[in-house]
Design a protein around this motif. Structure first.
Motif, PDB file in Angstrom:
ATOM      1  N   THR A 119       0.831  -1.208   0.000  1.00 53.54           N
ATOM      2  CA  THR A 119       0.000   0.000   0.000  1.00 53.54           C
ATOM      3  C   THR A 119       0.862   1.253   0.000  1.00 53.54           C
ATOM      4  O   THR A 119       0.564   2.215  -0.714  1.00 53.54           O
ATOM      5  CB  THR A 119      -0.922   0.004   1.238  1.00 53.54           C
ATOM      6  OG1 THR A 119      -1.671  -1.207   1.235  1.00 53.54           O
ATOM      7  CG2 THR A 119      -1.855   1.190   1.225  1.00 53.54           C
ATOM      8  N   SER A 120       1.950   1.248   0.763  1.00 51.79           N
ATOM      9  CA  SER A 120       2.809   2.434   0.814  1.00 51.79           C
ATOM     10  C   SER A 120       3.492   2.683  -0.535  1.00 51.79           C
ATOM     11  O   SER A 120       3.677   3.835  -0.930  1.00 51.79           O
ATOM     12  CB  SER A 120       3.839   2.310   1.925  1.00 51.79           C
ATOM     13  OG  SER A 120       4.657   1.175   1.719  1.00 51.79           O
ATOM     14  N   GLN A 121       3.851   1.612  -1.254  1.00 51.93           N
ATOM     15  CA  GLN A 121       4.433   1.778  -2.589  1.00 51.93           C
ATOM     16  C   GLN A 121       3.433   2.457  -3.521  1.00 51.93           C
ATOM     17  O   GLN A 121       3.774   3.414  -4.223  1.00 51.93           O
ATOM     18  CB  GLN A 121       4.809   0.424  -3.200  1.00 51.93           C
ATOM     19  CG  GLN A 121       6.010  -0.247  -2.630  1.00 51.93           C
ATOM     20  CD  GLN A 121       6.234  -1.589  -3.303  1.00 51.93           C
ATOM     21  OE1 GLN A 121       5.335  -2.416  -3.366  1.00 51.93           O
ATOM     22  NE2 GLN A 121       7.441  -1.794  -3.799  1.00 51.93           N
ATOM     23  N   ILE A 122       2.220   1.956  -3.534  1.00 49.28           N
ATOM     24  CA  ILE A 122       1.193   2.494  -4.431  1.00 49.28           C
ATOM     25  C   ILE A 122       0.897   3.942  -4.091  1.00 49.28           C
ATOM     26  O   ILE A 122       0.754   4.783  -4.987  1.00 49.28           O
ATOM     27  CB  ILE A 122      -0.082   1.624  -4.376  1.00 49.28           C
ATOM     28  CG1 ILE A 122       0.236   0.226  -4.922  1.00 49.28           C
ATOM     29  CG2 ILE A 122      -1.213   2.267  -5.160  1.00 49.28           C
ATOM     30  CD1 ILE A 122      -0.876  -0.788  -4.728  1.00 49.28           C
ATOM     31  N   GLU A 123       0.836   4.259  -2.820  1.00 49.86           N
ATOM     32  CA  GLU A 123       0.586   5.646  -2.408  1.00 49.86           C
ATOM     33  C   GLU A 123       1.733   6.563  -2.824  1.00 49.86           C
ATOM     34  O   GLU A 123       1.513   7.710  -3.220  1.00 49.86           O
ATOM     35  CB  GLU A 123       0.347   5.732  -0.902  1.00 49.86           C
ATOM     36  CG  GLU A 123      -0.972   5.117  -0.469  1.00 49.86           C
ATOM     37  CD  GLU A 123      -2.178   5.725  -1.159  1.00 49.86           C
ATOM     38  OE1 GLU A 123      -2.239   6.969  -1.300  1.00 49.86           O
ATOM     39  OE2 GLU A 123      -3.062   4.947  -1.570  1.00 49.86           O
ATOM     40  N   ALA A 124       2.960   6.064  -2.752  1.00 56.28           N
ATOM     41  CA  ALA A 124       4.118   6.861  -3.182  1.00 56.28           C
ATOM     42  C   ALA A 124       4.035   7.156  -4.679  1.00 56.28           C
ATOM     43  O   ALA A 124       4.301   8.276  -5.119  1.00 56.28           O
ATOM     44  CB  ALA A 124       5.417   6.135  -2.844  1.00 56.28           C
ATOM     45  N   TRP A 125       3.650   6.159  -5.484  1.00 53.45           N
ATOM     46  CA  TRP A 125       3.533   6.368  -6.931  1.00 53.45           C
ATOM     47  C   TRP A 125       2.391   7.321  -7.257  1.00 53.45           C
ATOM     48  O   TRP A 125       2.516   8.159  -8.145  1.00 53.45           O
ATOM     49  CB  TRP A 125       3.349   5.046  -7.655  1.00 53.45           C
ATOM     50  CG  TRP A 125       4.466   4.094  -7.413  1.00 53.45           C
ATOM     51  CD1 TRP A 125       5.787   4.413  -7.191  1.00 53.45           C
ATOM     52  CD2 TRP A 125       4.382   2.685  -7.332  1.00 53.45           C
ATOM     53  NE1 TRP A 125       6.514   3.270  -6.987  1.00 53.45           N
ATOM     54  CE2 TRP A 125       5.682   2.195  -7.077  1.00 53.45           C
ATOM     55  CE3 TRP A 125       3.336   1.773  -7.462  1.00 53.45           C
ATOM     56  CZ2 TRP A 125       5.952   0.837  -6.943  1.00 53.45           C
ATOM     57  CZ3 TRP A 125       3.613   0.423  -7.340  1.00 53.45           C
ATOM     58  CH2 TRP A 125       4.906  -0.030  -7.080  1.00 53.45           C
TER      59      TRP A 125
END
Length: 148
Positions: A124-130
């Motif tokens: 989830t944190s990866q997707i939010e960063a992108w």
């Protein structure tokens, strides 16, 4: 002078623009090897011809998909099956703009990051960063209302 359809066969239908993060991560993934970097670059430039037309001669050999849950904001992943600097399962996360900027002739695909994927799902944190990187691109380079 070639016509627009002939030019798209040569140049593609999108400008491909890597972010500084994507460039930095690509060089690190490639072990600072120009040969490996150009191999990765060759794969990412296939996105210029994405998604192709109905003509079978225009289809490009790319494996991609939208990131689940982020299709609406056009975040996708390019899957590279070829081994790059000993890394399997290389992914390039991109944002596909849906409009053409006033000073340009084609829309852009922005490359956000490059990495070797180890797990099946994205965090989830990866997707939010992108999604955050996408918002920065929209704010800096585009009229945000065009991407709502």
């Amino acid at each position: 002078m070639p016509g627009p359809s002939q030019m798209s066969r040569v140049l593609g239908t999108y400008w491909i623009t890597p972010t500084p993060t994507a460039i930095r991560r690509a060089w690190k993934l490639c072990g600072d090897s120009p040969r490996e970097y150009q191999l990765l670059r060759r794969h990412t430039l296939k996105l210029a011809f994405w998604p192709g037309s109905d003509d079978p001669a225009d289809h490009v050999d790319i494996d991609w998909d939208w990131i689940r849950g982020r299709e609406r904001i056009r975040l996708g992943e390019l899957r590279i099956d070829e081994q790059i600097n000993g890394h399997d399962n290389v992914r390039v996360v991109f944002f596909k703009a849906n409009v053409i900027r006033p000073s340009e002739t084609m829309p852009r695909i922005w490359l956000l990051t490059v990495f070797s994927k180890k797990r099946q799902r994205f965090g989830t944190s990866q997707i939010e960063a992108w999604a955050g990187q996408r918002e920065i691109i929209v704010d800096r380079f585009c009229d945000g209302s065009q991407f709502a």
